[in-house]
Design an enzyme around this catalytic site. Structure first.
Site, PDB file in Angstrom:
ATOM      1  N   SER A 209      -5.542  -4.033  -7.760  1.00  0.00           N
ATOM      2  CA  SER A 209      -6.975  -4.306  -7.785  1.00  0.00           C
ATOM      3  C   SER A 209      -7.238  -5.793  -7.538  1.00  0.00           C
ATOM      4  CB  SER A 209      -7.558  -3.820  -9.112  1.00  0.00           C
ATOM      5  OG  SER A 209      -8.952  -3.718  -9.052  1.00  0.00           O
ATOM      6  N   ASP A 303     -12.206   6.093  -5.009  1.00  0.00           N
ATOM      7  CA  ASP A 303     -12.203   4.700  -5.444  1.00  0.00           C
ATOM      8  C   ASP A 303     -13.111   3.905  -4.508  1.00  0.00           C
ATOM      9  OD1 ASP A 303     -11.647   2.090  -6.181  1.00  0.00           O
ATOM     10  OD2 ASP A 303      -9.489   2.232  -5.903  1.00  0.00           O
ATOM     11  N   HIS A 333      -9.100   5.043  -8.886  1.00  0.00           N
ATOM     12  CA  HIS A 333      -8.700   3.678  -9.234  1.00  0.00           C
ATOM     13  C   HIS A 333      -7.950   3.706 -10.570  1.00  0.00           C
ATOM     14  CE1 HIS A 333      -9.155  -0.609  -8.406  1.00  0.00           C
ATOM     15  NE2 HIS A 333      -9.290  -0.794  -9.718  1.00  0.00           N
TER      16      HIS A 333
END
Length: 362
Positions: A209, A303, A333
């Protein structure tokens, strides 16, 4: 900011939209106004991924985008949900004892430290490859504890030393503090890897991320400053494209555990101005990507950052970088650290490990 005096009412501040581009540098700063609700519904997750989402809902987290950072940081995480599901299925949630850890400082600030993961089976052997890993959390929330599963798995599966980097958080320290810390930690690892039993010539960068962004940005920093280049980059659902109209930011606007409103929330707290979100260190698709090492990009279907990874792969190919990008179906995610309970995560872990083994010449 427009300032207007009203009789009998004192000073009235009317805040323009431009003034909402950044928050105060306080973890107690209130959240920005919510964006208009999106009507789209994300795809249905696979059954095992849905089980994690259900476990997360059972922990009753408050929506991150409605909270101040200090309150958001104590909310139950997706990692907490995965552990709850593991316990429900009779699995141990204790850290794998095959990997030992040690925390060391790389800077003077309390958040400038790293957790060194070392497989116990490697004691006294040949120098090991080393992976510098950056955790996620939008540069605002989470820490090395929340993201323990990935570096621990990589250390064990690759028989490698993994350095999980903690860094200063926004809004207390805004952009580019996190990128500066990531680069400083990389330099520190190059200087110290040999003393830990690692081979600094066999170094890779990895992250999830916001950390997936840092992995790529740090490789760019290494190239531009003529540091030892990483042999590979593993970037898992990275922040990489500031375009809010990307397909996944529309079709997964209401996804869980990350939604489009949370992306705005993170940007509000980490950036000094809206221009920061277009900086090539954040908006990687506009960076100079030439000369970067072979790269693996992993994405989740459900996501809002899916298109970030897909467009980053396109930009890298256009720059002549050897890159593989895979989007795993039925997962969301944060799935990457859930290999014990989500089959898609197990498959993604194996894919990433195989790619890194090739990079290390194993």
């Amino acid at each position: 900011m427009k300032i207007k005096f009203l009789a009998g009412a004192g000073l009235l501040l009317t805040v323009s939209a431009a003034a909402l581009a950044q928050s105060p540098m306080s973890p107690n700063a209130p959240p920005p106004p919510p964006p208009p609700p999106a009507a789209t519904m994300p795809p249905q997750p696979a059954a095992d991924m849905q089980a994690v989402l259900d476990a997360h809902a059972a922990l009753a987290p408050k929506p991150i985008e409605t909270l101040s950072p200090v309150k958001a940081r104590i909310q139950p995480s997706a990692a907490d949900a995965a552990k709850a599901l593991m316990r429900k299925q009779g699995m141990s949630t204790a850290p794998d004892p095959a990997v030992a850890t040690q925390d060391l400082a790389y800077g003077a600030h309390p958040m400038q430290y790293a957790r060194i993961y070392k497989p116990l089976a490697a004691a006294g052997g040949a120098p090991l490859p080393v992976i510098v890993y950056y955790h996620g959390g939008g540069w605002v929330i989470a820490d090395v504890n929340v993201y323990d599963p990935t570096p621990r798995m990589l250390s064990k599966q690759l028989n490698a030393i993994v350095v999980s980097v903690e860094y200063r958080h926004a809004p207390e320290a805004k952009f580019p503090a996190q990128h500066d810390d990531a680069s400083a930690a990389y330099r520190w690892v190059l200087r110290n890897a040999a003393s830990w039993g690692a081979d600094p010539a066999k170094i890779a960068l990895a992250g999830e991320s916001a950390g997936g962004n840092l992995a790529v940005a740090t490789a760019i920093h290494a190239r531009d400053n003529r540091l030892t280049a990483p042999v590979h980059i593993l970037s898992v659902y990275p922040i990489a494209n500031s375009d809010k109209m990307l397909p996944s930011k529309m079709d997964s606007a209401n996804a869980k555990p990350l939604n489009a409103a949370m992306l705005d929330w993170f940007g509000y707290y980490y950036s000094r101005t809206k221009a920061d979100q277009m900086d090539p260190r954040v908006n990687l698709v506009r960076a100079n990507l030439r000369g970067l090492p072979p790269t693996t990009i992993v994405n989740a279907q459900i996501d809002p950052l899916r298109s970030d990874g897909e467009t980053l792969a396109q930009a890298m190919r256009s720059a002549g970088v050897r890159v593989e990008q895979r989007t795993f179906d039925g997962v969301t995610h944060e799935f990457f650290g859930m290999g014990k309970v989500v089959r898609g995560a197990y498959d993604a872990n194996n894919y990433a490990v195989t790619r890194l083994k090739t990079a290390f010449g194993m």
